[in-house]
Design a protein around this motif. Sequence first.
Motif, PDB file in Angstrom:
ATOM      1  N   LEU A   1       0.800  -1.217   0.000  1.00  0.00           N
ATOM      2  CA  LEU A   1       0.000   0.000   0.000  1.00  0.00           C
ATOM      3  C   LEU A   1       0.836   1.272   0.000  1.00  0.00           C
ATOM      4  CD1 LEU A   1      -2.788  -1.202   2.389  1.00  0.00           C
ATOM      5  CD2 LEU A   1      -3.202  -0.218   0.148  1.00  0.00           C
ATOM      6  N   PHE A   2       1.956   1.290   0.743  1.00  0.00           N
ATOM      7  CA  PHE A   2       2.729   2.528   0.852  1.00  0.00           C
ATOM      8  C   PHE A   2       3.280   3.008  -0.488  1.00  0.00           C
ATOM      9  CE2 PHE A   2       3.640   1.611   5.600  1.00  0.00           C
ATOM     10  CZ  PHE A   2       2.415   2.145   5.939  1.00  0.00           C
ATOM     11  N   PRO A   3       3.833   2.117  -1.341  1.00  0.00           N
ATOM     12  CA  PRO A   3       4.266   2.609  -2.651  1.00  0.00           C
ATOM     13  C   PRO A   3       3.096   3.119  -3.484  1.00  0.00           C
ATOM     14  CG  PRO A   3       5.017   0.353  -2.307  1.00  0.00           C
ATOM     15  CD  PRO A   3       4.237   0.727  -1.109  1.00  0.00           C
ATOM     16  N   GLY A   4       1.930   2.453  -3.350  1.00  0.00           N
ATOM     17  CA  GLY A   4       0.753   2.942  -4.048  1.00  0.00           C
ATOM     18  C   GLY A   4       0.334   4.311  -3.556  1.00  0.00           C
ATOM     19  N   GLN A   5       0.432   4.516  -2.241  1.00  0.00           N
ATOM     20  CA  GLN A   5       0.125   5.829  -1.680  1.00  0.00           C
ATOM     21  C   GLN A   5       1.079   6.881  -2.214  1.00  0.00           C
ATOM     22  OE1 GLN A   5       1.175   6.321   2.403  1.00  0.00           O
ATOM     23  NE2 GLN A   5      -0.173   8.086   2.729  1.00  0.00           N
ATOM     24  N   ALA A   6       2.371   6.549  -2.262  1.00  0.00           N
ATOM     25  CA  ALA A   6       3.358   7.504  -2.763  1.00  0.00           C
ATOM     26  C   ALA A   6       3.071   7.875  -4.213  1.00  0.00           C
ATOM     27  CB  ALA A   6       4.764   6.911  -2.631  1.00  0.00           C
ATOM     28  N   LEU A   7       2.732   6.883  -5.035  1.00  0.00           N
ATOM     29  CA  LEU A   7       2.414   7.168  -6.431  1.00  0.00           C
ATOM     30  C   LEU A   7       1.173   8.041  -6.536  1.00  0.00           C
ATOM     31  CD1 LEU A   7       2.909   6.750  -9.459  1.00  0.00           C
ATOM     32  CD2 LEU A   7       1.502   4.668  -9.299  1.00  0.00           C
ATOM     33  N   ALA A   8       0.154   7.747  -5.736  1.00  0.00           N
ATOM     34  CA  ALA A   8      -1.066   8.552  -5.766  1.00  0.00           C
ATOM     35  C   ALA A   8      -0.769  10.002  -5.415  1.00  0.00           C
ATOM     36  CB  ALA A   8      -2.098   7.967  -4.804  1.00  0.00           C
ATOM     37  N   GLN A   9       0.088  10.224  -4.425  1.00  0.00           N
ATOM     38  CA  GLN A   9       0.441  11.592  -4.046  1.00  0.00           C
ATOM     39  C   GLN A   9       1.104  12.333  -5.208  1.00  0.00           C
ATOM     40  OE1 GLN A   9       2.799  10.540  -0.618  1.00  0.00           O
ATOM     41  NE2 GLN A   9       1.123  10.895   0.821  1.00  0.00           N
ATOM     42  N   GLU A  10       2.017  11.651  -5.910  1.00  0.00           N
ATOM     43  CA  GLU A  10       2.703  12.281  -7.035  1.00  0.00           C
ATOM     44  C   GLU A  10       1.743  12.549  -8.192  1.00  0.00           C
ATOM     45  OE1 GLU A  10       5.616  13.768  -9.677  1.00  0.00           O
ATOM     46  OE2 GLU A  10       5.496  13.641  -7.487  1.00  0.00           O
ATOM     47  N   LEU A  11       0.892  11.599  -8.504  1.00  0.00           N
ATOM     48  CA  LEU A  11      -0.039  11.785  -9.608  1.00  0.00           C
ATOM     49  C   LEU A  11      -1.050  12.883  -9.311  1.00  0.00           C
ATOM     50  CD1 LEU A  11      -0.629   8.051 -10.600  1.00  0.00           C
ATOM     51  CD2 LEU A  11       0.563   9.785 -11.956  1.00  0.00           C
ATOM     52  N   ARG A  12      -1.453  13.006  -8.060  1.00  0.00           N
ATOM     53  CA  ARG A  12      -2.371  14.089  -7.703  1.00  0.00           C
ATOM     54  C   ARG A  12      -1.695  15.453  -7.879  1.00  0.00           C
ATOM     55  NH1 ARG A  12      -7.011  14.633  -8.230  1.00  0.00           N
ATOM     56  NH2 ARG A  12      -7.279  16.046  -6.461  1.00  0.00           N
TER      57      ARG A  12
ATOM     58  N   ASN B   1      11.570   1.867  -5.633  1.00  0.00           N
ATOM     59  CA  ASN B   1      10.341   1.707  -4.851  1.00  0.00           C
ATOM     60  C   ASN B   1       9.940   3.055  -4.275  1.00  0.00           C
ATOM     61  OD1 ASN B   1       8.227   0.331  -3.646  1.00  0.00           O
ATOM     62  ND2 ASN B   1       9.387  -0.110  -1.789  1.00  0.00           N
ATOM     63  N   PRO B   2       8.812   3.618  -4.687  1.00  0.00           N
ATOM     64  CA  PRO B   2       8.424   4.940  -4.179  1.00  0.00           C
ATOM     65  C   PRO B   2       8.207   4.925  -2.672  1.00  0.00           C
ATOM     66  CG  PRO B   2       7.074   4.305  -6.063  1.00  0.00           C
ATOM     67  CD  PRO B   2       7.845   3.092  -5.649  1.00  0.00           C
ATOM     68  N   VAL B   3       8.574   6.016  -2.033  1.00  0.00           N
ATOM     69  CA  VAL B   3       8.289   6.182  -0.609  1.00  0.00           C
ATOM     70  C   VAL B   3       7.384   7.388  -0.419  1.00  0.00           C
ATOM     71  CG1 VAL B   3      10.460   5.112   0.096  1.00  0.00           C
ATOM     72  CG2 VAL B   3      10.338   7.587  -0.167  1.00  0.00           C
ATOM     73  N   ARG B   4       6.704   7.387   0.697  1.00  0.00           N
ATOM     74  CA  ARG B   4       5.705   8.415   0.979  1.00  0.00           C
ATOM     75  C   ARG B   4       6.339   9.793   1.131  1.00  0.00           C
ATOM     76  NH1 ARG B   4       3.956   5.804   6.361  1.00  0.00           N
ATOM     77  NH2 ARG B   4       6.114   5.089   6.229  1.00  0.00           N
ATOM     78  N   ASP B   5       5.498  10.812   0.941  1.00  0.00           N
ATOM     79  CA  ASP B   5       5.964  12.191   1.094  1.00  0.00           C
ATOM     80  C   ASP B   5       6.588  12.423   2.461  1.00  0.00           C
ATOM     81  OD1 ASP B   5       5.027  12.706  -1.423  1.00  0.00           O
ATOM     82  OD2 ASP B   5       3.311  13.925  -0.793  1.00  0.00           O
ATOM     83  N   ALA B   6       6.013  11.811   3.495  1.00  0.00           N
ATOM     84  CA  ALA B   6       6.528  12.020   4.847  1.00  0.00           C
ATOM     85  C   ALA B   6       7.950  11.495   4.997  1.00  0.00           C
ATOM     86  CB  ALA B   6       5.609  11.346   5.872  1.00  0.00           C
TER      87      ALA B   6
END
Length: 396
Positions: A20-31, A167-172
Amino acid sequence: MKRYPQGPIVIAAGGTGGHLFPGQALAQELRRRGRRIALITDERVQRFDRLFPDADIYPVPAATPSGKGAIGLVRAAPAILAGIARSFGILGRIKPAALIGFGGYPTLPPVAAAILRGVPVCVHEQNAVLGRVNRLVAPYVDAIASTFEAPKFLKARDAGKVVLTGNPVRDAVMAVADRGYQAPADEGHIHLLVFGGSQGARVMSDVVPGALAQLPDVLRRRLSVVQQARAEDIERVRAVYAAAGIAAELSAFFDDMPERLAAAHLVIGRSGASTISELAIVGRPSILVPLPHSLDNDQKANAEKLARSGAAWAIEQKNFTETALAALLTTLLADPAQLAAAARAAKAHGQPHAVRDLADLVERLGRGEFQPDGTPLRATDATGGSGVLKFAIGGA
């Protein structure tokens, strides 16, 4: 195939934080790029929907086959087929530009449905081992985004699809990536961070407190421990630390884990893909205890990658005892230079542009611009979808 390049990007992810965390990171970038996001996940979505606050979320049935035999596949087949059917309908309504799956059985239904619909599909592999679902769908997807150059079990026929994104990591996590490592000063506090993944790990509660209690007094007095533990283990862990005179902060969940990671002199934890990536981005030395009996030993492969470069020390769980850990810690904590060298080695593994590169890849897929190894964008093998369905009903 009809394309919808302005349609939403679908993220297929579920299960553990490692997916989930890499998916979250990608979602943040795409947004940030102005893209609409849809999340297709399994029915545990209520635990994680806060990670995707701007996404349209669609829960679908999913199941993980139990064991290695055909019986487990047969038992899982009804849920998998129901998930494929529901995902097929969702994709038909929302008309996505592309879909990316982050591995694990919860992603099989939406990935299979996207293949059947002719939606451009990418899968992302976080680990040094290509996961079973990613291995299954690899012949039928357009691209395989990978953290490692040559994940184990990747077949030669699919190698041309691999794009090394990291592997993308979250903004935080990225927010603390530039905090340099400062080794423990003489007589100063030693900050230890102990955790066992998104669900915690009982072995950490069983072993780490007793090991720290065995350290020489001169080291024990300097310790400041932050430990994630299961709720039912917290009181017994606290009692061990109190008896040993060790300052410790315990919780079943820390919502500021990236800050805790940046403050640590040494981390003790599992070696899931997200943990490995975050250790590398921030640049922190670690003692890694791979989850035993995990499918394909992916955590062991991850830990060995860091250990071979001097960034970490890997201990198999069967050897992870109070005595062994106390001996290793006594050596490491008395040698700040060695910790600093391990921090530098970890930082060298960091892939700070992973989320940008992965977002670029997904958008290129949606626009029809990605060509794996010079071959046409989509394979012409008309059996791709049926191959996935054959597996789903237990025939592979």
